[in-house]
Design an enzyme around this catalytic site. Sequence first.
Site, PDB file in Angstrom:
ATOM      1  CD  GLN A 190     -22.294  49.482   8.755  1.00  0.00           C
ATOM      2  OE1 GLN A 190     -22.434  50.396   9.098  1.00  0.00           O
ATOM      3  NE2 GLN A 190     -21.857  48.587   8.115  1.00  0.00           N
ATOM      4  CG  PHE A 191     -27.097  42.549   9.514  1.00  0.00           C
ATOM      5  CD1 PHE A 191     -26.812  41.668   9.076  1.00  0.00           C
ATOM      6  CD2 PHE A 191     -27.878  43.233   8.993  1.00  0.00           C
ATOM      7  CE1 PHE A 191     -27.170  41.306   8.370  1.00  0.00           C
ATOM      8  CE2 PHE A 191     -27.775  42.675   7.220  1.00  0.00           C
ATOM      9  CZ  PHE A 191     -27.313  41.868   7.014  1.00  0.00           C
ATOM     10  CB  THR A 192     -22.644  44.905   7.280  1.00  0.00           C
ATOM     11  OG1 THR A 192     -22.453  45.693   7.369  1.00  0.00           O
ATOM     12  CG2 THR A 192     -24.068  43.989   6.152  1.00  0.00           C
TER      13      THR A 192
END
Length: 145
Positions: free
Chosen positions: A78-80
């Site tokens: 999850q790059f966020t």
Amino acid sequence: MRALIQRVTEASVTVDTRVTGAIGPGLLVLVCAMQGDTPAEADRLAVRLAKLRIFQDDAGKMNRSVRDIGGAVLVVSQFTLAADTSRGNRPGFSNAAPPDVGERLYEHFMAALQREGLPVERGEFGADMKVRLLNDGPVTIWMES
């Protein structure tokens, strides 16, 4: 690396209509590789996660690890988690590692968890995933390597 860890009764991740990973009791780990992260950070995070005592013992105290309870880990990229929300209304993600580096570190992190003796299920890096979970507690913890 950054991780958002949730103690779960069950969790699963689906891409399109295909379940890519599912666990019963254990940990759902949303993970993000940051700029400058190395395999050493992934290893350190895996060791800390394997030892993290957030499951209840017989006295009701958080004193047992996922390994102690025989649980599993579902790891979702999850790059966020790298979001910078310090200015404006739109988060920036320039602190996240580039996708090729992020994917290598995601894979390395899961292998490190397996070396710690944990059963590991997974999401699909870069995919549009649907995550279902039953948070136990709820217990949610932020961890960085």
